[in-house]
Each structure stands twice: as structure tokens, then as C-alpha cells.
Design an enzyme around this catalytic site. Structure first.
Site, PDB file in Angstrom:
ATOM      1  N   HIS A 185       0.848  -1.194   0.000  1.00 33.28           N
ATOM      2  CA  HIS A 185       0.000   0.000   0.000  1.00 33.28           C
ATOM      3  C   HIS A 185       0.880   1.239   0.000  1.00 33.28           C
ATOM      4  O   HIS A 185       1.953   1.235   0.600  1.00 33.28           O
ATOM      5  CB  HIS A 185      -0.917   0.004   1.240  1.00 33.28           C
ATOM      6  CG  HIS A 185      -2.117   0.865   1.077  1.00 33.28           C
ATOM      7  ND1 HIS A 185      -2.082   2.223   1.282  1.00 33.28           N
ATOM      8  CD2 HIS A 185      -3.386   0.570   0.692  1.00 33.28           C
ATOM      9  CE1 HIS A 185      -3.287   2.721   1.057  1.00 33.28           C
ATOM     10  NE2 HIS A 185      -4.095   1.748   0.689  1.00 33.28           N
TER      11      HIS A 185
ATOM     12  N   ASP B 142      -7.978  -5.411  -0.331  1.00 31.31           N
ATOM     13  CA  ASP B 142      -8.427  -6.135  -1.527  1.00 31.31           C
ATOM     14  C   ASP B 142      -8.252  -7.646  -1.411  1.00 31.31           C
ATOM     15  O   ASP B 142      -9.003  -8.401  -2.035  1.00 31.31           O
ATOM     16  CB  ASP B 142      -7.655  -5.649  -2.765  1.00 31.31           C
ATOM     17  CG  ASP B 142      -8.205  -4.340  -3.299  1.00 31.31           C
ATOM     18  OD1 ASP B 142      -9.383  -4.041  -3.034  1.00 31.31           O
ATOM     19  OD2 ASP B 142      -7.458  -3.620  -3.980  1.00 31.31           O
TER      20      ASP B 142
END
Ligand code: ACO
Length: 380
Positions: A266, A317
Site C-alpha cells: 500500500h 483487496d
């Protein structure tokens, strides 16, 4: 040519650059917890609903009281119907058309039917946000049903947002734990600061274009596998691996080839994405119920290898992909479900941008040729 990375005032990918001011969400450095207007997402998941979170985001951080929430829910459910022309048109698109493209087109088409498209006042923006939130799931569910050879099912006016989506897909009311699992994932996906799609929406909004155009741009940005598209890619990967016994070798081979593993890493979080364990908890509950445990067995192995080898952690996700699979949804709707949720954050950002607008128009470092003489075509 200068080394671009050492140019003054330049950060590739705008990493670390403050590109605007926002009060909507932040990642709390103490514990990497995501906050929406100061409220912990983990608490919102346990104690509120997606509709309540939408109200919070669209109303500048105000939690609704019972009456506010009832009105808001009523407005959302009364806006769920989509003009038949739009559903018919979208359901006739080639079956290979990407669901994200269908949703992008849907929002464009909604603009033609919305009497307030050109009205950028606060009241109109709020009304349009509710309509977009309400209608996008209807189109998505209709498309799923048509591709499965079934007729679309009209929205159920008295079910919550998540339960209604599952109802429209399956034609029957979902079990409460299925609806709750989807609801939690929608809360986790609702908002995340100046990510690529939200920034796209804000750039568009800063030109004073309409809300629908801003959301169309955001959907396009979210489709990419480095952003929202990662959830479906992660599930395709798990399906390709197929067997927990093969997971470790598969991942090590990919890493050796310097390939990225979708659903990991991320830009903002450096140690963990605090949304991932929340979604995983609800995905595990579904797995317990169905007995389909191999997806989590594989996930655990992949998480262990990536942490050991690259210090990489799963982002939201990765567990969301498994959760949606266990809900029986087609993998292709994983990223569109991100849209179903993130419309709330995008619309909140469009309104925030408008409230104190300045055209977003950054500068560039030019690397092309300096001024030179034009050469006529016969002399080139
Ligand atoms: N798999 C393998 N290696 C990775 C991964 C990954 N998923 N993510 C980062 N790395 C490695 C990179 O290869 C790079 O290594 P290097 O320095 O040896 O070249 C290093 O970590 C830094 O990666 P960048 O891509 O430069 O970091 P950035 O901050 O730009 O990337 C991103 C963030 C795009 C999310 C990245 O981690 C990634 O591509 N992840 C996979 C896609 C994904 O899951 N996206 C969803 C994001 S969350 C969301 O949208 C809800």
C-alpha cells in the site's frame, strides 16, 4: 537529462506530496487505524451500517440520529429503480464487456436522466450522491443476472443496501450473516483520502464540471490493477493456485520473476492495512459456515511468505476478494463492488472540493526539445 528523482519539488507518483486539504478521513499513525471523520472504521464496521457511514461521509462528519437514518435509508431505497432504457441498453452490451466499463457507462447514462446534472449546488450534489449510491448496485445486479441467463430482479424497497444487492443478484433475501459480511466490506471500501480514483474525482470537480463526470473519471481510475482492480486479480490468482500445497512455490516463483502479488502492499500503510483483518474476520465466518476453507489456507501461506520475504502485508483487496467469492458472486464484480461503496467517498470529496475550490493544475518538468525551426514536409 537530470535524474528526475532528484529534481527539486518533484516526487514521482506525487508520493508524500500534500495535494489538497481534507477533513474526511485519515490513517491514524497510532495503530495505522483508518478514521472517517475521526470515527474508527473498525468500530463503524461492528456498530453501524453502510448507510450510516454514507450519511456520515456525505454530511460533513455528522452521525445520523434514528430519524435522520430512517429518512436517509428511505431516500436511498426510493431511488433504487433505474430507467428501463438504461438497464436494457447496458444488459445488451457484449458479454465480454468489463463490468467496470458497464458501470462507467451507467453513470454517464444516469446523467442524461438526472434533472439536476448541471446543478452544482450543495443540495443538488447531496441528492445526486444518494441517487448514484442507490442506482449503481441495481445496474450491477441486473448485469450479473442477465449474464447468468436470468431476468433482472427489481430492487427490494425495505432491505438494507447490502442485503438488497444480494437480493437483486440471487432473487432471494440473503441470510443475515451474508448481508452483514457484504455491508462490512462496503464500509471498509467507502473512503481513503487522496487515493488515485478520489484524486481523479477531485481534479474533475475542481474544473466545476458536474458530479456525474467526476464519478465517471473516478471509476476509470479505480479499474486499474494497481488500485481497485487488485481484488479481482487476487482472486484469479487464488483460483489459479487452486491448492494450498502449491501456494508457497507459486508465490516464490512470482517473486523470483519480480512480479507483483495483487492485494499486497500500500502507498499509505507501511506496516499493515487495518481494514484487511476486519474483512478477513467476516470472510472466515462465511468459510466456517460453508466449509470452504482452502481459500484461507492459501491466503495464510501467501501472507506468511510475503511478510517473510518482502515485509509486505495484505491490503483490504486480498480478503475482500475471498469474501466476495464466498458470497457466491462472480469474480468480475469484485472491483465494481468497490465502486458501489466508494461512490460515498468520491461524492464527499467532490462536495468538499467545491466548498473551497481552486482549479487543480500542477506544473511539470519539461524534458522535450527547446524551441526549434519548423521543417517543411518535403524537406524532412
Ligand atoms: N508484490 C510484490 N512486490 C511489491 C508489491 C506487491 N504487491 N507491492 C510493492 N512491492 C515492492 C515493489 O516491487 C518495490 O520493490 P523494489 O523497491 O525492489 O522495486 C517496492 O515494493 C515498492 O513498491 P512500489 O510499487 O514502488 O510502491 P508504491 O507505494 O508505489 O505501491 C502499490 C503501492 C501500487 C499498492 C503496490 O504495493 C502494488 O502494486 N500492490 C499490488 C496492487 C494492489 O494490491 N493494489 C491495491 C492497493 S489498495 C487499494 O486500492 C484498496
Amino acid at each position: 537529462m537530470p535524474n528526475n528523482k532528484t529534481l527539486p519539488n518533484y516526487a514521482p507518483g506525487l508520493e508524500g506530496v500534500i495535494a489538497g486539504v481534507s477533513a474526511i478521513s485519515k490513517v491514524d499513525p497510532a495503530g495505522d487505524e483508518l478514521l472517517y471523520y475521526g470515527y474508527k472504521v473498525s468500530q463503524l464496521c461492528e456498530r453501524s451500517s453502510f448507510e450510516e457511514v454514507c450519511y456520515l461521509l456525505l454530511n460533513e462528519g455528522r452521525l445520523p440520529d434514528k430519524k435522520d437514518l430512517e429518512n436517509f435509508r428511505g431516500k436511498m431505497s426510493s431511488e433504487r429503480n433505474v430507467p428501463a432504457e438504461i438497464t436494457d441498453y447496458l444488459c445488451k452490451m457484449p458479454k465480454e464487456a468489463h463490468y467496470m466499463d458497464i458501470l462507467r457507462s451507467a453513470v454517464s447514462l444516469f446523467a442524461h436522466f438526472d434533472k439536476q446534472t448541471e446543478d452544482n449546488s450543495k443540495a443538488a450534489e447531496l441528492a445526486k450522491s444518494i441517487r448514484l449510491l442507490a442506482k449503481v448496485p441495481t445496474v450491477l445486479a441486473a448485469r450479473v443476472r442477465v449474464l447468468r441467463g436470468n431476468k433482472p430482479v427489481s430492487p427490494h424497497q425495505s432491505l438494507g443496501h447490502a442485503a438488497n444487492f444480494l437480493y437483486m443478484v440471487n432473487g432471494e433475501e440473503p441470510a443475515p450473516d451474508f448481508a452483514k459480511a457484504l455491508d462490512v466490506s462496503l464500509i471498509c471500501y467507502a473512503e481513503h483520502g487522496f487515493n488515485a480514483s478520489t484524486f481523479t474525482a477531485r481534479v474533475a470537480a475542481s474544473t466545476l464540471t458536474d458530479m456525474h463526470s467526476s464519478i465517471v473519471g473516478a471509476i476509470g481510475a479505480l479499474k486499474g490493477p494497481l488500485h481497485g482492480g487488485a481484488n479481482e486479480k487476487a482472486m484469479y490468482m487464488l483460483r489459479e493456485i487452486g491448492d494450498p500445497a502449491k501456494a508457497e512455490k507459486y508465490i516464490r516463483d512470482k517473486l523470483a520473476k519480480k512480479e507483483k502479488i495483487m492485494g499486497f502492499g500500500h502507498r499509505v500503510y507501511k506496516k499493515k492495512d487495518s481494514r484487511a483483518p476486519i474483512v478477513k474476520k467476516y470472510a472466515l465466518k462465511l468459510a466456517e459456515k460453508s466449509g470452504e476453507k482452502k481459500w484461507h489456507e492459501m491466503s495464510d501461506i501467501i501472507e506468511r511468505v510475503l511478510m517473510a520475504e518482502k515485509k509486505l502485508f495484505p491490503n483490504v483487496d486480498f480478503p475482500a476478494a475471498v469474501l466476495y467469492y464466498l458470497l457466491g458472486l462472480p469474480i468480475e464484480v469484485d472491483t465494481p463492488l468497490f465502486v458501489v461503496s466508494r461512490i460515498s467517498g468520491w461524492c464527499a470529496h467532490v462536495m468538499e472540493q467545491r466548498a473551497d475550490n481552486k482549479l487543480i493544475r500542477p506544473d511539470q518538468h519539461y524534458t522535450g526539445p527547446e524551441a526549434r525551426e519548423y521543417i517543411s514536409i518535403d524537406k524532412r
